[in-house]
Design an enzyme around this catalytic site. Structure first.
Site, mmCIF file in Angstrom:
data_model
loop_
_atom_site.group_PDB
_atom_site.id
_atom_site.type_symbol
_atom_site.label_atom_id
_atom_site.label_comp_id
_atom_site.label_asym_id
_atom_site.label_seq_id
_atom_site.Cartn_x
_atom_site.Cartn_y
_atom_site.Cartn_z
ATOM 1 N N GLY A 29 21.463 35.049 -14.333
ATOM 2 C CA GLY A 29 21.735 33.636 -14.036
ATOM 3 C C GLY A 29 20.728 33.170 -12.997
ATOM 4 N N ARG A 71 31.591 24.759 -10.343
ATOM 5 C CA ARG A 71 32.566 23.657 -10.342
ATOM 6 C C ARG A 71 31.902 22.343 -9.931
ATOM 7 N NH1 ARG A 71 36.612 24.298 -5.362
ATOM 8 N NH2 ARG A 71 35.318 25.549 -3.975
ATOM 9 N N ARG A 83 38.224 26.492 -8.405
ATOM 10 C CA ARG A 83 37.483 27.621 -8.993
ATOM 11 C C ARG A 83 38.144 28.090 -10.281
ATOM 12 N NH1 ARG A 83 37.724 28.088 -3.421
ATOM 13 N NH2 ARG A 83 35.747 28.338 -2.313
ATOM 14 N N ASN A 117 33.946 30.613 -18.071
ATOM 15 C CA ASN A 117 33.104 31.674 -17.507
ATOM 16 C C ASN A 117 33.501 33.087 -17.922
ATOM 17 O OD1 ASN A 117 31.336 29.947 -16.311
ATOM 18 N ND2 ASN A 117 32.243 30.047 -14.273
ATOM 19 N N THR A 173 30.066 34.810 -9.895
ATOM 20 C CA THR A 173 30.583 33.738 -10.749
ATOM 21 C C THR A 173 32.078 33.500 -10.506
ATOM 22 O OG1 THR A 173 28.968 34.404 -12.412
ATOM 23 C CG2 THR A 173 30.756 32.991 -13.168
ATOM 24 N N ASN A 174 32.470 32.243 -10.472
ATOM 25 C CA ASN A 174 33.877 31.871 -10.254
ATOM 26 C C ASN A 174 34.650 31.718 -11.552
ATOM 27 O OD1 ASN A 174 34.440 31.673 -7.450
ATOM 28 N ND2 ASN A 174 33.080 29.881 -7.324
ATOM 29 N N ARG A 217 32.688 30.656 6.858
ATOM 30 C CA ARG A 217 33.172 29.270 7.026
ATOM 31 C C ARG A 217 34.248 29.204 8.117
ATOM 32 N NH1 ARG A 217 32.886 28.613 0.507
ATOM 33 N NH2 ARG A 217 30.834 27.628 0.461
ATOM 34 N N HIS A 249 39.821 34.511 -3.495
ATOM 35 C CA HIS A 249 38.728 33.571 -3.195
ATOM 36 C C HIS A 249 39.063 32.291 -3.958
ATOM 37 C CE1 HIS A 249 34.856 31.957 -2.272
ATOM 38 N NE2 HIS A 249 34.504 31.873 -3.528
HETATM 39 P P1 NAI Z 1 23.933 27.038 -11.848
HETATM 40 O O1 NAI Z 1 24.487 26.178 -12.930
HETATM 41 O O2 NAI Z 1 22.888 26.478 -10.961
HETATM 42 O O3 NAI Z 1 23.357 28.400 -12.479
HETATM 43 C C1 NAI Z 1 24.037 29.153 -13.429
HETATM 44 C C2 NAI Z 1 23.000 29.745 -14.372
HETATM 45 O O4 NAI Z 1 23.643 30.652 -15.263
HETATM 46 C C3 NAI Z 1 22.271 28.713 -15.245
HETATM 47 O O5 NAI Z 1 20.869 28.777 -15.056
HETATM 48 C C4 NAI Z 1 22.668 29.097 -16.658
HETATM 49 O O6 NAI Z 1 21.655 28.867 -17.622
HETATM 50 C C5 NAI Z 1 22.955 30.580 -16.489
HETATM 51 N N1 NAI Z 1 23.733 31.164 -17.565
HETATM 52 C C6 NAI Z 1 24.802 30.633 -18.213
HETATM 53 N N2 NAI Z 1 25.243 31.480 -19.161
HETATM 54 C C7 NAI Z 1 24.463 32.579 -19.091
HETATM 55 C C8 NAI Z 1 24.421 33.788 -19.821
HETATM 56 N N3 NAI Z 1 25.299 34.064 -20.785
HETATM 57 N N4 NAI Z 1 23.476 34.706 -19.497
HETATM 58 C C9 NAI Z 1 22.582 34.443 -18.516
HETATM 59 N N5 NAI Z 1 22.571 33.310 -17.809
HETATM 60 C C10 NAI Z 1 23.498 32.383 -18.089
HETATM 61 O O7 NAI Z 1 25.198 27.517 -10.987
HETATM 62 P P2 NAI Z 1 25.193 28.090 -9.492
HETATM 63 O O8 NAI Z 1 25.369 26.980 -8.533
HETATM 64 O O9 NAI Z 1 24.068 29.011 -9.338
HETATM 65 O O10 NAI Z 1 26.583 28.899 -9.482
HETATM 66 C C11 NAI Z 1 26.729 30.064 -10.271
HETATM 67 C C12 NAI Z 1 28.183 30.563 -10.222
HETATM 68 O O11 NAI Z 1 28.487 31.025 -8.896
HETATM 69 C C13 NAI Z 1 29.241 29.496 -10.543
HETATM 70 O O12 NAI Z 1 30.271 30.055 -11.327
HETATM 71 C C14 NAI Z 1 29.769 29.115 -9.170
HETATM 72 O O13 NAI Z 1 31.072 28.578 -9.224
HETATM 73 C C15 NAI Z 1 29.728 30.455 -8.480
HETATM 74 N N6 NAI Z 1 29.782 30.421 -7.028
HETATM 75 C C16 NAI Z 1 30.433 31.459 -6.426
HETATM 76 C C17 NAI Z 1 30.514 31.538 -5.055
HETATM 77 C C18 NAI Z 1 31.235 32.684 -4.429
HETATM 78 O O14 NAI Z 1 31.457 32.669 -3.225
HETATM 79 N N7 NAI Z 1 31.636 33.710 -5.181
HETATM 80 C C19 NAI Z 1 29.909 30.512 -4.191
HETATM 81 C C20 NAI Z 1 29.215 29.472 -4.918
HETATM 82 C C21 NAI Z 1 29.165 29.454 -6.303
#
Ligand code: NAI
Length: 312
Positions: A10, A84, A90, A97, A121-122, A153, A177
Site C-alpha cells: 500500500g 476513513r 474505523r 478492508n 490498515t483499519n 495523542r 484501537h
Molecule cells: P491511502 O488511500 O492513502 O493508501 C492506501 C493504498 O492502498 C492506496 O494507494 C491503494 O491503492 C492501496 N491498495 C488498496 N488495495 C490494495 C491491495 N489489494 N494491494 C496493494 N495495495 C492496495 O490510505 P492511507 O491514508 O495511507 O491509510 C491506509 C490505511 O491505514 C487505512 O485503512 C487507514 O484507515 C489506516 N490507518 C491506520 C492507522 C493506525 O493507527 N493503525 C492510522 C492512520 C490510518
C-alpha cells in the site's frame, strides 16, 4: 545495523511516508513499496531515492506491482486499503478492508514467510487478527500498530493540560484501537507522578474523551491522519531492527492473557528483533476492565461478522 529488506504493501499516504522514514532512519538496506495502482509505487521509489541521494542515505527504494519483489523481507508493513473519511469510524471500513488485508496477508505468507508483519490498515485490531489467521505466522511475528499512536495523542493532551514538555509525560493507551480505546491515567505519569493522582476526575474524563476523538478531528480538518501514524510505524520498526526491547502498546493475538483468547487487542508488549518478545499484563481495576472488555467485545463481534460472510 539495518536489516536487509523492509516491504510496505500500500503505497498511499502512510505507505509512502513510512518509506520516507525508513530511508531517513536507514532502517533497511532496501525498502520495497507495493501497490495495485500501476506506476504509483515506482514513482514513489524514484522520489525516495532522490531524497536519499540529497541526504546521503544508503537505503535503496524500489517500487513494484509484483509481490515477488517482497521475497526475503525481514519486515512487512500492511497499509493497503481504504482510509476513513470525515464522519466515519474505523469499524465502518470493516467489510471493505477485510478482503484486501486477507489477500495481502496470503501474498506475504507466500513470498515473505519469515517476516515480521506490522498491520496498520483499519479497523486495525480486526485486520491484525485477519493477518495472523491468514499468514499462519507465530503470534510473535504479527503486530498491529495503534495503541502507540493513541498513547502519543494522550501524551500530547496531558502535556498541554499540565503545560509541561511532552518529554516529561509518559502516557499509555491500551484496548481497542477504536471508540473503546482505554487511556490509562493510573499507568500514565507526569514527571514521575501518576496522572490519576494529580488530575481531578473531570480532567481525567476530559483527557480520555479528547484522546478518543482527536483522530476524527484531524480527519475532519485535513482529510487523513498521516505524520503521527507514520512516525509510530517507523519507531516500531526501529525497535525491531535495533532490538531495543522497548515497551510499546500494540495489538497482538492473545492466548489467555487478560483472560482473553482468539482475539487481537492492544496491550503493552516488549518489542525486539524477534517481534513480540513479551506481553505485559497490567492489573486493571473494575472500571478499566469494563472499557477494556467492551473494546474486546466490539472486536470479537467484528471478527464474527467477517467470519459469517466467509471473508476468513
Ligand atoms: P491511502 O488511500 O492513502 O493508501 C492506501 C493504498 O492502498 C492506496 O494507494 C491503494 O491503492 C492501496 N491498495 C488498496 N488495495 C490494495 C491491495 N489489494 N494491494 C496493494 N495495495 C492496495 O490510505 P492511507 O491514508 O495511507 O491509510 C491506509 C490505511 O491505514 C487505512 O485503512 C487507514 O484507515 C489506516 N490507518 C491506520 C492507522 C493506525 O493507527 N493503525 C492510522 C492512520 C490510518
Amino acid at each position: 545495523m539495518p536489516v536487509n529488506k523492509i516491504s510496505i504493501i500500500g503505497a498511499g499516504r502512510l505507505g509512502s511516508l513510512t518509506g520516507y522514514e525508513i530511508v531517513y532512519r536507514e532502517l533497511a538496506k532496501e525498502v520495497v513499496l507495493i501497490d495495485i495502482i500501476k506506476n504509483l509505487p515506482q514513482g514513489e521509489a524514484m522520489d525516495l531515492n532522490q531524497m536519499a541521494s540529497e541526504k546521503g542515505k544508503s537505503t535503496y527504494a524500489k517500487g513494484s506491482n509484483d509481490y515477488k519483489d517482497i521475497a526475503e523481507s525481514d519486515i512487512v508493513v500492511i497499509t493497503a486499503g481504504f482510509a476513513r473519511k470525515p464522519g466515519m469510524t474505523r469499524l465502518d471500513l470493516l467489510k471493505q478492508n477485510a478482503p484486501i488485508v486477507r489477500d495481502v496477508a496470503s501474498q506475504v505468507a507466500k513470498y515473505a514467510p519469515n517476516s515480521i508483519v506490522i498491520t496498520v490498515t483499519n479497523p486495525m485490531d480486526v485486520m491484525t487478527y485477519v493477518t495472523y489467521k491468514v499468514t499462519g505466522f507465530p503470534r510473535e511475528r504479527v503486530i498491529g500498530m495503534g495503541g502507540q499512536l493513541d498513547s502519543a495523542r494522550y501524551r500530547e493532551i496531558l502535556a498541554s493540560m499540565f503545560n509541561v514538555s511532552r518529554s516529561s509525560v509518559k502516557a499509555l493507551v491500551i484496548g481497542e484501537h477504536g471508540e473503546n480505546m482505554l487511556p490509562l491515567a493510573r499507568f500514565s505519569y507526569i514527571g514521575g507522578l501518576r496522572a490519576s493522582d494529580i488530575l481531578s476526575e473531570d480532567k481525567i474524563k476530559e483527557a480520555e474523551e479528547s484522546t478518543r476523538k482527536i483522530a476524527a478531528e484531524v480527519i475532519a480538518l485535513k482529510g487523513a491522519t498521516v505524520f503521527a501514524p507514520i512516525s509510530c510505524i517507523a519507531s516500531l520498526i526501529e525497535a525491531i531492527v535495533k532490538d531495543t526491547k522497548e515497551i510499546i502498546p500494540a495489538s497482538v493475538y492473545l492466548n489467555g492473557e487478560y483472560g482473553l483468547t482468539d482475539i487481537c487487542i492492544g496491550v503493552p508488549i516488549v518489542v525486539g528483533r524477534k517481534g513480540v518478545e513479551k506481553i505485559i499484563e497490567l492489573n486493571l481495576n473494575e472500571e478499566e476492565k469494563l472499557r477494556f472488555y467492551k473494546g474486546a467485545e466490539t472486536i470479537k463481534n467484528a471478527i464474527n461478522e467477517i467470519k459469517a460472510i466467509a471473508i476468513i
